[in-house]
Design an enzyme around this catalytic site. Structure first.
Site, PDB file in Angstrom:
ATOM      1  N   TRP A  20     -11.006  -8.245   8.684  1.00 39.89           N
ATOM      2  CA  TRP A  20      -9.986  -7.619   9.523  1.00 39.89           C
ATOM      3  C   TRP A  20     -10.638  -7.328  10.873  1.00 39.89           C
ATOM      4  O   TRP A  20     -11.564  -6.530  10.934  1.00 39.89           O
ATOM      5  CB  TRP A  20      -9.472  -6.316   8.890  1.00 39.89           C
TER       6      TRP A  20
ATOM      7  N   GLU B 153       0.823  -1.198   0.000  1.00 37.21           N
ATOM      8  CA  GLU B 153       0.000   0.000   0.000  1.00 37.21           C
ATOM      9  C   GLU B 153       0.864   1.258   0.000  1.00 37.21           C
ATOM     10  O   GLU B 153       2.066   1.214   0.286  1.00 37.21           O
ATOM     11  CB  GLU B 153      -0.923  -0.004   1.224  1.00 37.21           C
ATOM     12  N   TYR B 154       0.217   2.372  -0.318  1.00 33.54           N
ATOM     13  CA  TYR B 154       0.873   3.682  -0.341  1.00 33.54           C
ATOM     14  C   TYR B 154       2.069   3.675  -1.304  1.00 33.54           C
ATOM     15  O   TYR B 154       3.109   4.280  -1.057  1.00 33.54           O
ATOM     16  CB  TYR B 154       1.323   4.081   1.074  1.00 33.54           C
TER      17      TYR B 154
END
Length: 428
Positions: free
Chosen positions: A406, A217-218
């Site tokens: 999650w 991610e990112y």
């Protein structure tokens, strides 16, 4: 299963009588520590085969049957009534169970500290029968392509004992944050990349991982094509071992969506390359933001419907939170973060503060407000049986592969019973 919402004046005894079951069975199904402590608006699951429907004004046998996807003739036959007789409000009808479809379920689990907390291992063991995959979070990539391992403890053995596939979650997390610089190194340095792949193979064979799952991610927008090429190489490498390849994707609503969390995630390419994706359809309401539902069904639907334009539903796992948040009001940017809580904790907070739970039908999420002992106002959003059933209905409507959670360790017993009621869990 039957979902029942507590009304004023009700007790478990009267509820059990209404559904031809026992107080003990309701207590066990909902893991109620204090059965007498019920909250108006609290959703319970009633462990019965099929469900009961109580006739409302304006209902007809045809409208009720249509609501549950059966014929009015079958409904009349099951309840031993004349299909032409008028229905009286309050009349109880039995709705037989409908056929269940197969689906897959993932649960991430995040051990922290020096040892695996007993509650995490117990959660993995008790929820494994409802899972296709168990995903310890996470193997963290180092800048030389080595991997920092998470605590695994007995997770590999638990998966073996329950025919669950062990998922190897690999992240570009550095100093507890997703790192675009680490991502740049991995995606652009072939030597580091090869070392990473060699280490993945070594550890996957050591522990018995059979799905390689990249949660990167990112990433820099300019690394979008590099990430796609990385995944093609990964598919070739790990596919030769007979392993699955999957990825986690940010919740996008268009191919051109801007922002550092979105631009490097190419839905179309991932849909073509990997075996399946986990779309993280949660965190609209998050700990550092204003109070709102964590996974409101409208935005969730919008993301999933876009995803279906880029890949088949058989490759899409809908992300789902097993938690809620308790915000202190008023919200101040950069101020006090909201507290993460389990659905069971949320109900306890409502009971302790003597406030009813309200269900937001637009968001398909339960909520309530209260004032603490210091006079500070709070707003709580969480999940319950109704919100999860709405998501399961969406999975079935859109033809998705399944659901990814999650995360384990937060008490939400109704979720697991509703999996069993709605689906046959696919064990690979």
């Amino acid at each position: 299963m039957q979902i029942h919402v507590i009304e004023p004046g009700q007790s478990l005894f009267t509820i059990a009588q209404a559904y031809n079951t026992t107080v003990e069975q309701i207590v066990q199904a909902n893991e109620l520590e204090s059965p007498e402590q019920l909250v108006v608006g609290q959703a319970l699951v009633i462990p019965i085969v099929g469900q009961f429907y109580f006739v409302k004004p304006g209902d007809s046998l045809f409208s009720i049957a249509s609501q549950f996807g059966i014929s009015y003739q079958q409904l009349a036959q099951v309840n031993r009534i004349n299909p032409n007789q008028p229905l009286s409000p309050g009349m109880r009808l039995y709705i037989p169970p409908t056929p269940k479809r197969e689906a897959e379920f993932i649960a991430y689990i995040e051990p922290r500290g020096e040892t695996v907390a007993p509650v995490l291992e117990q959660s993995a063991r008790t929820r494994a029968p409802y899972l296709t995959y168990l995903a310890p979070f996470s193997f963290q990539i180092q800048r030389d392509g080595s991997l920092k391992e998470p605590l695994l403890n007995n997770f590999p053995q638990i998966t073996k004992d329950n025919n669950v596939t062990l998922m190897m979650v690999i992240t570009n997390i550095e100093n507890d944050q997703f790192s675009d610089e680490l991502g740049r190194i991995v995606l652009n340095d072939e030597k580091v990349q090869q070392n990473l792949f060699d280490n993945i193979v070594r550890l996957a064979e050591k522990y018995g991982f059979r799905d390689i799952h990249f949660d990167m991610e990112y990433l820099r927008p300019e690394d979008r094509e590099k990430y796609n090429a990385f995944l093609r190489k990964a598919k070739e490498t790990f596919g030769a071992k007979g392993w699955l390849l999957s990825t986690a994707l940010a919740p996008k609503t268009s191919a051109t969506q801007k922002g550092p969390w979105y631009e490097a995630h190419d839905y179309k390419a991932h849909g073509e390359i990997v075996d399946f994706v986990v779309i993280m359809t949660y965190e609209w309401g998050y700990s550092g933001g204003p109070a709102q539902p964590v996974s409101p069904i409208g935005p969730v639907r919008e993301v999933l419907e876009y995803a279906l334009t880029e890949m088949p539903g058989s490759k899409i796992m809908m992300g789902q939170n097993l938690y809620g948040y308790d915000w202190t009001l008023p919200f101040v940017p950069g101020g006090k973060y909201a507290r993460a809580i389990s659905p069971q904790q949320a109900i306890r907070i409502a009971y302790d503060n003597n406030v009813p739970i309200r269900y937001d039908k637009k968001a398909e999420a339960p909520t309530f407000t209260y004032t603490d002992q210091e006079g500070k106002k709070h707003e709580v959003w969480f999940e319950d049986a109704r919100s999860i059933q709405a998501k399961f209905d969406l999975v079935k409507e859109l033809g998705l592969r399944g659901v990814s959670y999650w995360k384990l360790g937060l008490s939400f017993p109704q979720n697991w019973l509703l999996i069993q009621d709605n689906f046959n869990v696919n064990k690979i």
